[in-house]
Write an enzyme that holds these catalytic residues in place. Structure first.
Site, short mmCIF file in Angstrom:
data_model
loop_
_atom_site.label_atom_id
_atom_site.label_comp_id
_atom_site.label_asym_id
_atom_site.label_seq_id
_atom_site.Cartn_x
_atom_site.Cartn_y
_atom_site.Cartn_z
N ASN A 14 0.87 -1.17 0.00
CA ASN A 14 0.00 0.00 0.00
C ASN A 14 0.91 1.22 0.00
OD1 ASN A 14 -1.81 2.03 0.43
ND2 ASN A 14 -2.73 1.15 2.26
N ARG A 93 -2.66 -2.08 -3.36
CA ARG A 93 -3.89 -1.32 -3.12
C ARG A 93 -3.88 -0.07 -4.00
NH1 ARG A 93 -5.25 3.05 1.18
NH2 ARG A 93 -7.47 3.26 0.78
#
Ligand code: AMP
Length: 407
Positions: A14, A93
């Site tokens: 992420n 992500r």
């Protein structure tokens, strides 16, 4: 006896503009084997990487201060802990996939990374995701890499829910519409709510409240999102840590006229200086405000009342998008931990048939899941979110490591 083969792992990344978070999860499911956070990237003197492994934690400096350096340091640590050779795929992500990406997808190469990185709808986040993808491709050139989009879950919304009542040309020519956010969390929590309550996967109506520093609520029918509170950007909807949520443009025009604030100034004020922070003049942090309210700080209490009132208004509005309200689920830092906010919210929702169970509510925090209402139809439930798990699961499916299809 044949030696047991180590099970393959997924690296979940992420990447933000100045940070890179990672988690290593087994393909077969279960707890993370390692996780960490590189922060202050771009500021070489302060950049550092903190890694958690096997109950221990250590921090190292990143003197180069770049995402590539962070990825290289993560690789070296995974190697040291004997995990590197087991990484079988990488999941990323992505905050916004626009209308183009309605499901998780294998990252096919530089053209796709460029497309994701240049999304006009998440100008702070998506370019950082592209940086993370390039760093991961450099580090793992042979592995399948997958993009999991936070907006994908909301792509089932119909035009009646996603169109703004603006001149249509702005949607047609610029793509101005509601995309929503936190979709990976809403997808996981709505699925878990159905599973935990034994609801029919093909016949249910659930409202999920993801309440954290950023907050949003979503209406889910039979596993599909039909409405959500966030808009083209995460500014719309609920009151948040520093964001206004819904706001009359007329009020902003008036403020601009009176103070001379320009568009950038208004954007900053609405995104960074408003919400719980702006209204309380104390903090963006719900726990700090709750403690202040309980000590008698009237402004903190009133701020939390505004937060709760807006949330209740949205739960009511989202219920109107359902054939029937089976459950209201709470998740996110506030939703999972704040009995104060959940209690105040449910007490206001008797019109929907919700009836708070004070004892169950008081005991629900710190990663526990469970029912917090006396009412059974609808039920109120707390479900800790796990976005990494969804990213790892989609990545494993798309990389062909497990059989199955994307939810
Ligand atoms: P998140 O963005 O999901 O990490 O959530 C952060 C928010 O959760 C902050 O406003 C915290 O104050 C809030 N939070 C975390 N724990 C508690 C708690 N025990 N009581 C109230 N708020 C909490």
């Amino acid at each position: 006896m044949t030696p047991s083969v180590p099970l393959p792992l997924i690296l979940v990344v992420n990447c933000g503009s100045s940070s890179l978070k990672f988690t290593v999860l087994p393909v077969a499911g279960g707890a993370a084997l390692a996780s960490g956070l590189a922060e202050c990237l771009g500021v070489p003197a302060e950049a550092r990487l903190t890694i958690k492994f096997n109950g221990g934690k250590h921090t190292e400096a990143l003197p180069e201060g770049t995402h590539d350096a962070a990825m290289a340091a993560i690789l070296a640590d995974l190697e040291k802990h004997g995990l590197l050779a087991r990484i079988a795929a990488v999941g990323h992500r992505v905050v916004n996939g626009g209308e183009r990406f309605t499901k998780s997808q294998i990252i096919t190469g530089e053209a796709m990374i460029e497309e994701i990185g240049s999304s006009p709808f998440a100008p702070l986040h998506n370019p950082a995701h592209a940086i993370g993808m390039r760093a991961a491709f450099k580090a793992f050139p042979k592995l399948t890499q997958v993009a999991v989009f936070d907006t994908a879950f909301h792509q089932t919304m119909k035009p009646e829910a996603f169109l703004y009542a603006l001149p249509r040309k702005y949607y047609r020519e610029l793509g101005v519409r509601r995309y929503g956010a936190h979709g990976t969390s809403h997808r996981y929590v709505s699925g878990e709510t159905v599973r935990l309550l034994g609801l029919d996967p093909h016949d249910h109506g659930v409202v999920v409240c993801h309440l954290g520093n950023g907050s949003s609520a979503t209406a889910v029918v039979n596993g599909h999102c039909v409405d959500t509170s966030m808009g083209m950007t995460p500014l719309e909807g609920l009151v948040m840590g520093t964001r206004t949520g819904d706001i009359d443009f007329g009020a902003l025009a008036y403020i601009a006229q009176k103070t001379g604030l320009d568009v950038a100034g208004l954007d900053k004020m609405c995104n960074r200086e408003s919400g719980l922070l702006g209204l309380s003049e104390l903090s963006n942090d719900c726990r700090t405000l709750t403690e202040a309210a309980q000590r008698g700080n009237a402004q903190a209490e009133e701020t939390l009342d505004v937060f709760v009132f807006r949330l209740c208004r949205y739960i009511g509005a989202l219920t109107a998008a359902l054939p029937r309200l089976d459950a209201v689920a709470f998740t996110g830092g506030i939703g999972e931990n704040s009995a104060y906010i959940r209690g105040k919210t449910l007490k206001r929702l008797s019109a929907l048939g919700l009836d708070l169970d004070e004892t169950a509510n008081a005991g629900m925090y710190g990663g526990k899941s469970g029912i917090i209402s006396k009412s059974q139809k609808p039920v109120a439930i707390v479900v800790p979110t796990d976005e990494e798990k969804v990213i790892a699961a989609d990545t494993a499916v798309l990389a062909g490591l497990v059989e199955g299809s994307l939810a």
